[in-house]
Design a protein around this motif. Sequence first.
Motif, mmCIF file in Angstrom:
data_model
loop_
_atom_site.group_PDB
_atom_site.id
_atom_site.type_symbol
_atom_site.label_atom_id
_atom_site.label_comp_id
_atom_site.label_asym_id
_atom_site.label_seq_id
_atom_site.Cartn_x
_atom_site.Cartn_y
_atom_site.Cartn_z
ATOM 1 N N LYS A 1 -9.444 13.238 -4.931
ATOM 2 C CA LYS A 1 -9.254 11.794 -4.951
ATOM 3 C C LYS A 1 -10.138 11.090 -3.921
ATOM 4 O O LYS A 1 -10.571 9.949 -4.134
ATOM 5 C CB LYS A 1 -7.778 11.457 -4.706
ATOM 6 C CG LYS A 1 -6.867 11.833 -5.861
ATOM 7 C CD LYS A 1 -5.390 11.803 -5.466
ATOM 8 C CE LYS A 1 -4.887 10.440 -5.118
ATOM 9 N NZ LYS A 1 -3.430 10.446 -4.816
ATOM 10 N N TRP B 1 0.840 -1.187 0.000
ATOM 11 C CA TRP B 1 0.000 0.000 0.000
ATOM 12 C C TRP B 1 0.882 1.248 0.000
ATOM 13 O O TRP B 1 1.313 1.729 1.041
ATOM 14 C CB TRP B 1 -0.927 0.009 1.205
ATOM 15 C CG TRP B 1 -2.033 1.040 1.144
ATOM 16 C CD1 TRP B 1 -1.945 2.327 0.747
ATOM 17 C CD2 TRP B 1 -3.404 0.825 1.507
ATOM 18 N NE1 TRP B 1 -3.153 2.954 0.840
ATOM 19 C CE2 TRP B 1 -4.078 2.054 1.306
ATOM 20 C CE3 TRP B 1 -4.115 -0.269 2.000
ATOM 21 C CZ2 TRP B 1 -5.436 2.207 1.585
ATOM 22 C CZ3 TRP B 1 -5.460 -0.108 2.274
ATOM 23 C CH2 TRP B 1 -6.114 1.114 2.062
ATOM 24 N N SER C 1 0.531 4.901 -0.509
ATOM 25 C CA SER C 1 -0.646 5.768 -0.476
ATOM 26 C C SER C 1 -0.645 6.823 -1.574
ATOM 27 O O SER C 1 -1.684 7.126 -2.156
ATOM 28 C CB SER C 1 -0.752 6.446 0.894
ATOM 29 O OG SER C 1 -1.027 5.503 1.906
ATOM 30 N N GLN D 1 -2.035 -2.505 -5.611
ATOM 31 C CA GLN D 1 -1.337 -2.960 -4.402
ATOM 32 C C GLN D 1 -1.048 -4.453 -4.464
ATOM 33 O O GLN D 1 0.051 -4.900 -4.115
ATOM 34 C CB GLN D 1 -2.174 -2.638 -3.166
ATOM 35 C CG GLN D 1 -2.476 -1.162 -2.978
ATOM 36 C CD GLN D 1 -3.542 -0.930 -1.935
ATOM 37 O OE1 GLN D 1 -3.938 -1.852 -1.210
ATOM 38 N NE2 GLN D 1 -4.015 0.298 -1.830
ATOM 39 N N TRP E 1 -10.386 7.174 -3.034
ATOM 40 C CA TRP E 1 -9.022 7.068 -2.508
ATOM 41 C C TRP E 1 -8.990 7.432 -1.032
ATOM 42 O O TRP E 1 -9.641 8.394 -0.604
ATOM 43 C CB TRP E 1 -8.090 8.012 -3.264
ATOM 44 C CG TRP E 1 -6.695 8.079 -2.685
ATOM 45 C CD1 TRP E 1 -5.630 7.306 -3.026
ATOM 46 C CD2 TRP E 1 -6.218 8.987 -1.672
ATOM 47 N NE1 TRP E 1 -4.516 7.654 -2.293
ATOM 48 C CE2 TRP E 1 -4.857 8.681 -1.447
ATOM 49 C CE3 TRP E 1 -6.822 9.999 -0.930
ATOM 50 C CZ2 TRP E 1 -4.080 9.359 -0.508
ATOM 51 C CZ3 TRP E 1 -6.054 10.672 0.018
ATOM 52 C CH2 TRP E 1 -4.699 10.360 0.213
ATOM 53 N N LYS F 1 -13.237 2.690 -4.831
ATOM 54 C CA LYS F 1 -12.366 2.388 -3.686
ATOM 55 C C LYS F 1 -11.696 1.032 -3.875
ATOM 56 O O LYS F 1 -10.490 0.873 -3.618
ATOM 57 C CB LYS F 1 -13.183 2.401 -2.389
ATOM 58 C CG LYS F 1 -12.360 2.112 -1.134
ATOM 59 C CD LYS F 1 -13.248 2.048 0.102
ATOM 60 C CE LYS F 1 -12.419 1.761 1.349
ATOM 61 N NZ LYS F 1 -13.265 1.609 2.556
ATOM 62 N N TYR G 1 -1.699 13.298 -1.403
ATOM 63 C CA TYR G 1 -3.076 13.686 -1.093
ATOM 64 C C TYR G 1 -3.591 14.731 -2.071
ATOM 65 O O TYR G 1 -2.918 15.708 -2.376
ATOM 66 C CB TYR G 1 -3.129 14.251 0.328
ATOM 67 C CG TYR G 1 -4.391 15.007 0.648
ATOM 68 C CD1 TYR G 1 -5.602 14.334 0.812
ATOM 69 C CD2 TYR G 1 -4.377 16.397 0.787
ATOM 70 C CE1 TYR G 1 -6.767 15.023 1.113
ATOM 71 C CE2 TYR G 1 -5.537 17.099 1.098
ATOM 72 C CZ TYR G 1 -6.731 16.405 1.257
ATOM 73 O OH TYR G 1 -7.874 17.101 1.553
ATOM 74 N N TRP H 1 -8.782 1.131 -6.385
ATOM 75 C CA TRP H 1 -7.487 1.654 -5.920
ATOM 76 C C TRP H 1 -6.604 0.548 -5.338
ATOM 77 O O TRP H 1 -5.377 0.687 -5.253
ATOM 78 C CB TRP H 1 -7.704 2.722 -4.852
ATOM 79 C CG TRP H 1 -8.216 4.041 -5.353
ATOM 80 C CD1 TRP H 1 -9.511 4.489 -5.316
ATOM 81 C CD2 TRP H 1 -7.460 5.096 -5.964
ATOM 82 N NE1 TRP H 1 -9.598 5.753 -5.871
ATOM 83 C CE2 TRP H 1 -8.361 6.145 -6.268
ATOM 84 C CE3 TRP H 1 -6.107 5.255 -6.281
ATOM 85 C CZ2 TRP H 1 -7.955 7.333 -6.878
ATOM 86 C CZ3 TRP H 1 -5.709 6.440 -6.882
ATOM 87 C CH2 TRP H 1 -6.611 7.452 -7.181
ATOM 88 N N LYS H 2 -7.218 -0.568 -4.917
ATOM 89 C CA LYS H 2 -6.463 -1.641 -4.264
ATOM 90 C C LYS H 2 -5.761 -2.568 -5.262
ATOM 91 O O LYS H 2 -4.801 -3.254 -4.896
ATOM 92 C CB LYS H 2 -7.384 -2.471 -3.373
ATOM 93 C CG LYS H 2 -8.036 -1.688 -2.253
ATOM 94 C CD LYS H 2 -8.992 -2.562 -1.458
ATOM 95 C CE LYS H 2 -9.688 -1.781 -0.359
ATOM 96 N NZ LYS H 2 -10.627 -2.621 0.418
#
Length: 258
Positions: free
Chosen positions: A142, A133, A135, A245, A147, A238, A138, A241-242
């Motif tokens: 997002k 992860w 990140s 990873q 995010w 959401k 910021y 976004w993973k």
Amino acid sequence: MKVTIITSCFNRESTIGQTIESVLAQDYPDIEYLIIDGASCDNSLAVIRRYTAERRIAGIVSEPDNGMYEAINKGIGLATGDVVGLLHSDDFFYNTHVVSDIVKIFNATGADIVYGNGLYVDAVLTDKVVRNWVSGRYRRWKVRLGWLPLHPTVYIRREVLERCGLYDESYKIASDSDFLVRYLYEYKLHVEYLNKYFVKMRMGGLSTGGASRSQVWAEDVRMYRSHGFWGVPVKLMKMGWKIPQFIDAKIRRRFHND
């Protein structure tokens, strides 16, 4: 600058010792460490009390509660540090200077919030990375696209917590996401990203193994709608976004094995 670290614990006798040791090993001298135990019925409390002689655990509370978020709120209520962060009882710091690095960013920038990266690892083989992860920087927009930074890497000034509020205990799983959406989208705070790893997190915690997918889905959708977002589309984003990873973690493992 004093940093308060809060560990919530319930029946984690096999992992809480490593969590505590990773805090005690930090090279930053001004740490207030609080452990909030939900009246564990295994040997967690006995493990915790082995470390009381270290005199670096500032407070231990052990009493029944209604889950992790009530425990975290209790910890925040007891905190006296300038900055507050979390380290769950399945997790441990990535190295011995994580807190020092975080404090440097707060001092250099005057930030309200600092966050970083983390690794989800196998519950037993903690050198085996399952999710990487990172990140990223910021941007307020997002957040509306699903995010969020990794929750246990988020450190916040206590005065900001007192002003902006605690965790919503009506959520059993999504309270951390609700908390982050409030802080990162609804309030205009000074947020800084530190591109370093803060924690290693064992897979199998509340959001990755302790709840049904339908329960996670329902709470996330309800949470997003409560903020005026499109519930289902943002939940899907959401999840999107993973994906990098897991891909990155797979690549890391392949190179490690070659």
